[in-house]
Design a protein around this motif. Structure first.
Motif, short mmCIF file in Angstrom:
data_model
loop_
_atom_site.label_atom_id
_atom_site.label_comp_id
_atom_site.label_asym_id
_atom_site.label_seq_id
_atom_site.Cartn_x
_atom_site.Cartn_y
_atom_site.Cartn_z
N GLN A 7 -84.21 23.36 12.54
CA GLN A 7 -84.92 23.91 11.38
C GLN A 7 -84.00 23.97 10.16
N GLU A 8 -84.54 23.59 9.03
CA GLU A 8 -83.81 23.66 7.77
C GLU A 8 -84.54 24.58 6.81
N PRO A 9 -83.83 25.16 5.84
CA PRO A 9 -82.39 24.98 5.56
C PRO A 9 -81.53 25.77 6.54
N LEU A 10 -80.31 25.29 6.73
CA LEU A 10 -79.36 26.00 7.57
C LEU A 10 -78.71 27.12 6.78
N SER A 11 -78.40 28.21 7.46
CA SER A 11 -77.77 29.33 6.78
C SER A 11 -76.30 29.03 6.50
N GLU A 12 -75.73 29.78 5.59
CA GLU A 12 -74.31 29.62 5.26
C GLU A 12 -73.45 29.96 6.47
N ASN A 46 -72.93 26.92 8.65
CA ASN A 46 -71.88 26.05 8.10
C ASN A 46 -70.49 26.63 8.33
N TYR A 52 -74.90 16.48 12.99
CA TYR A 52 -74.64 17.30 11.80
C TYR A 52 -73.14 17.61 11.70
#
Length: 305
Positions: A84-89, A92, A140
């Motif tokens: 699922q996007e967006p990915l959280s900070e 990352n 990713y």
């Protein structure tokens, strides 16, 4: 006291004693009675079952003197292998920590394991949905600058997972491992793939390819080899029967090869690792004199260069 009065009194006493023993016997035998507890139990039994609490797995990496954990991770809809996007900070940050761990020592490597349940439908090209999810996460991480040779993927059945609003939260685990020389293993895998390549039979324009268990494993093997061996390439060659003009069949074979390529790309194999070509009707594997033979000749072969 008159006889009539004594007679009535005896009847009343008999009724009271009989009622007492009736209630006593019913209670001992377990027969139902109309007390308040029975009503309460019935109400308890007809209550709607409480929904189980949704599960959530953190982005956690711990081993060899390194530790990182946060509550955010890659999330997936049920029966899907694209995160699922967006990915959280925080996700990352987890990827950055993973890269930091790998850079810490040349022998450090990580196995990414995707979870799945028996109730989910596997629409990927891989043997199970867990491997497909792990592969999506791996891609990713690689896009973030990590070498794919330092990453392994696996799938694990996890029927205890509970989704929330049809989304599984964090069905991915990260395990530190020691990188080993896998040259001999990759050499053996190359020979295995070349000796028994993936052969697809389908019509151009189909929206999906239905794979057997054996074909899914072949795609997993090809994907693994491309990840682990530098400069490795995958070839996709289209073939046709001899119906019609040769030039048209060459184009038809190439179209089928391109369709297969897009399917592989959609399942996480890099487009830069795939070469397509067409042999048209030039390399039949069966006679073109029968419909059965022509069907065998209309094929797309996926193997290693």
């Amino acid at each position: 006291m008159t006889k009539k009065l004594m007679y009535l009194l005896g009847i009343i006493i008999t009724i009271l004693v009989g009622t007492y023993f009736f209630m006593k016997c019913c209670s001992c035998c377990g027969l139902p009675t109309s007390d308040t507890n029975s009503v309460s139990n019935t109400n308890e039994e007809t209550k709607t079952p409480v929904e189980p609490e949704a599960t959530s797995y953190p982005f956690s990496l711990k081993g060899n003197g390194f530790e990182f954990s946060n509550n955010d991770n890659f999330n997936f809809k049920t029966s899907e292998f694209k995160y699922q996007e967006p990915l959280s900070e925080n996700v990352n940050k987890g990827v950055a920590a993973l890269q930091q761990y790998l850079d810490k020592d040349a022998t450090n490597a990580v196995t990414i394991t995707g979870f799945y349940t028996d109730e989910e439908e596997n629409n990927s090209a891989y043997p199970n949905l867990g491997i497909a999810r792990a592969n999506a996460v791996k891609n990713y991480v690689v896009a973030s600058g990590v070498s794919s040779s330092k990453l392994n993927i696996a799938g694990q059945l996890m029927d205890s997972m509970v989704p929330k609003d049809s989304i599984y939260y964090g069905p991915v685990a990260y395990e530190p491992i020691v990188a080993e020389d896998n040259t001999a293993e990759m050499d053996a895998l190359y020979l295995k793939i070349k000796a028994n390549p993936l052969v697809l039979h389908f019509k151009t324009g189909e929206a999906a390819i239905n794979l057997t268990t054996e074909q899914r494993q072949k795609i997993a093997d090809i994907s693994t080899y491309l990840d682990k061996v530098e400069d490795a390439m995958c070839t996709v060659v289209g073939h046709t029967d001899n119906t019609g003009v040769r030039a048209n069949n060459i184009n038809l074979g190439l179209n089928r090869a391109e369709f297969a390529k897009q399917y592989l790309i959609g399942n996480g194999i890099s487009s830069a690792k795939i070469n397509t070509s067409s042999k048209g009707p030039d390399e039949p594997i069966a006679t073109n004199d029968t419909e059965e033979g022509k069907a065998q000749n209309r094929r797309t072969v996926v193997t290693l260069k």
